[in-house]
Design an enzyme around this catalytic site. Structure first.
Site, PDB file in Angstrom:
ATOM      1  N   ARG A   1       4.809   5.704  -4.708  1.00 34.10           N
ATOM      2  CA  ARG A   1       4.630   4.722  -3.488  1.00 34.10           C
ATOM      3  C   ARG A   1       3.215   4.487  -3.510  1.00 34.10           C
ATOM      4  O   ARG A   1       2.868   3.922  -2.606  1.00 34.10           O
ATOM      5  CB  ARG A   1       4.921   5.487  -2.332  1.00 34.10           C
ATOM      6  CG  ARG A   1       6.425   5.978  -2.231  1.00 34.10           C
ATOM      7  CD  ARG A   1       6.274   7.249  -1.449  1.00 34.10           C
ATOM      8  NE  ARG A   1       6.508   7.182  -0.108  1.00 34.10           N
ATOM      9  CZ  ARG A   1       6.343   7.918   0.859  1.00 34.10           C
ATOM     10  NH1 ARG A   1       5.927   9.025   0.528  1.00 34.10           N
ATOM     11  NH2 ARG A   1       6.697   7.796   2.044  1.00 34.10           N
TER      12      ARG A   1
ATOM     13  N   LYS B   1      12.099   5.288  -0.309  1.00 37.05           N
ATOM     14  CA  LYS B   1      11.178   4.260  -0.931  1.00 37.05           C
ATOM     15  C   LYS B   1      11.793   2.591  -0.569  1.00 37.05           C
ATOM     16  O   LYS B   1      10.858   1.816  -0.613  1.00 37.05           O
ATOM     17  CB  LYS B   1      11.341   4.334  -2.630  1.00 37.05           C
ATOM     18  CG  LYS B   1      10.757   3.521  -3.335  1.00 37.05           C
ATOM     19  CD  LYS B   1       9.299   3.261  -3.045  1.00 37.05           C
ATOM     20  CE  LYS B   1       8.841   2.015  -3.843  1.00 37.05           C
ATOM     21  NZ  LYS B   1       8.134   2.404  -5.036  1.00 37.05           N
TER      22      LYS B   1
ATOM     23  N   CYS C   1       7.882  -5.182  -6.688  1.00 32.01           N
ATOM     24  CA  CYS C   1       8.392  -4.227  -5.932  1.00 32.01           C
ATOM     25  C   CYS C   1       9.024  -4.752  -4.727  1.00 32.01           C
ATOM     26  O   CYS C   1      10.055  -4.706  -4.383  1.00 32.01           O
ATOM     27  CB  CYS C   1       7.306  -3.075  -5.578  1.00 32.01           C
ATOM     28  SG  CYS C   1       6.252  -2.542  -6.972  1.00 32.01           S
TER      29      CYS C   1
END
Ligand code: SAJ
Length: 422
Positions: free
Chosen positions: A160, A212, A266
């Site tokens: 992360r 996530k 992401c």
């Protein structure tokens, strides 16, 4: 600690820093990557990616003999898979890199080993990985069939970390540990404790996968809200940056910043992993993606309108005489990464459709990527401000924020980041 040798599969933006940090804690680390050039670079003590301070940490790890890279998996006590999970077709997650990584480590697995999936993954990917491993090694037992008694422990522990701050965040951030069984989680915690100073918080693999995806979707939805506000405010003649600043003074409001679109590897990808699993339910998450993906087109329309207005004011000019400067190409401020960048995409589109000169300003690179180089020139900020008729501010690099852009140019300005409009 029971893990003497750690293998990291995939030596990219996450795998390489992770390998280097384990090595800096004097663990023997074997890095595995299919890219021979990357492997050779690392074995020379150098790096093939850009991340502050990573070069020093990798250099020290290689020179001191704790980190070695190879293209073929070797036996280890723990395996961390950190390969890409892009999407294919209609935003379907592509697990082929995880599949080939699993198949590459399967032959060297032995009883007692721990396998951790770090790659951002759709819910169910860890179970799928364990199934691929079990298929390849029928002589070993896995948690999906043997629970706590399994030979191999399997967990999902998503990374992360924020690009640009990877080395600090790897160590300091809390870590979500999703074992397929509680013992799998325990083993993973023991491994990460080698360097993680944050809390290692235990859950199951599916929740860790979703956690996530949730974090990045939360950010995407918040940015989409800001982007939608910017379009609304443009219609209503309100300064959106002032508006957000005022609204954020409320103790329970925290709106992110509008921009020319959402880029990177992401935030613009991970929400689709939720949408593709639950298309009926993920309405807001899908809409946020669509709002953010439409933003570059909105900026391009603003550019077309501005060029039209410049031509109206200067009837002696044609579009060929209108010079446009695009300020910033990276996907976010103060980095040199132009991949998946709305700013680079917008610049390329302007350069492909506008007949006049295009100046690209990107203080973090020395050379334009080939496609952009064909259609535009890299310029200094000073030249761009002096020579252009229209300036499109696309990235809020510090260099731009620290310059009195308004005072140094007569050009019209489209400010997608609130650099001067704030
Ligand atoms: N952006 C805005 N407005 C904002 C903030 C960002 O338009 O207010 C844009 C940026 O310009 C950029 C994009 O969003 O184009 C993504 O940038 P980012 O800084 O939000 O995120 P990434 O992609 O660099 O890293 C994110 C981080 N996730 C969260 O903060 C929840 C990071 O912690 C993750 O590890 C990383 O994704 C990842 O690997 O998943």
């Amino acid at each position: 600690m029971p893990f003497q040798t750690i293998s990291v599969i995939g030596l990219g933006y996450i795998g390489l820093p992770t390998a280097a940090v384990f090595a800096s804690r004097k663990k023997k680390v074997i890095g595995v990557d299919v890219n021979q050039q990357a492997v050779d670079t690392i074995n020379r003590g150098e790096i093939h990616i850009v991340e502050p301070d990573l070069d020093m940490v990798v250099h020290a790890a290689v020179v001191e003999g704790y980190l070695r890279a190879t293209t073929v998996a070797e036996p280890a006590d723990a395996f961390l898979i950190a390969v890409p999970t892009p999407f294919k077709g209609d935003h379907e997650p592509d697990l082929s890199y995880i599949e080939s990584a699993s198949k590459s480590i399967a032959p060297v697995l032995k009883k007692g080993d721990l396998v951790i999936l770090e790659s951002t993954s759709p819910v169910g990917a860890t179970e799928q990985m364990a199934a691929w491993l079990a298929e390849a090694r029928p002589d070993l037992t896995f948690p999906q069939t043997h629970g706590e008694a399994s030979d191999i422990r399997v967990a999902h522990c998503p990374e992360r970390v924020l690009p640009g701050h990877v080395l600090r965040e790897l160590v300091q951030n809390d870590r979500v540990i999703g074992g397929m069984t509680p013992k799998c989680s325990e083993a993973a915690v023991a491994l990460y404790k080698a360097f993680v100073e944050g809390d290692c918080v235990i859950t199951n693999a599916r929740t860790a996968e979703m956690c996530k995806l949730t974090e990045n979707s939360f950010r995407d939805v918040n940015i989409a809200f800001a982007n939608e506000l910017s379009i609304i405010c443009d219609k209503l003649d309100i300064n959106v940056w002032e508006l957000i600043r005022l609204a954020n003074r409320h103790p329970r409001v925290n709106i992110l910043q509008p921009g020319p679109g959402v880029g990177g590897h992401c935030i613009a990808v991970d929400p689709w992993f939720i949408v593709s699993k639950t298309p009926e339910q993920a309405q807001l998450i899908r809409t946020a993606r669509e709002v953010n993906d439409r933003k570059p087109e909105w900026v391009l329309e603003k550019v077309r309108i501005a060029v039209g207005e410049i031509l109206q004011q200067h009837p002696e000019k044609t579009a060929r005489d209108v010079t446009i400067a695009c300020l910033g190409l990276a996907f976010k401020p103060n980095i040199d990464d132009l991949r998946e960048s709305p700013a680079a995409g917008i610049t390329l589109e302007i350069a492909s459709t506008h007949p006049g000169p295009i100046l690209a300003v990107e203080p973090h690179i020395e050379e334009l990527p080939a496609e952009l180089a064909k259609k535009t020139n890299l310029a200094s900020l000073e030249n761009a401000l002096a020579e252009s008729d229209l300036i499109v501010l696309l990235v809020d690099h510090s260099e731009f924020k620290n310059t009195q852009i308004h005072g140094m140019t007569k050009a019209r300005i489209i400010d997608t980041r609130g650099i001067i409009s704030k």
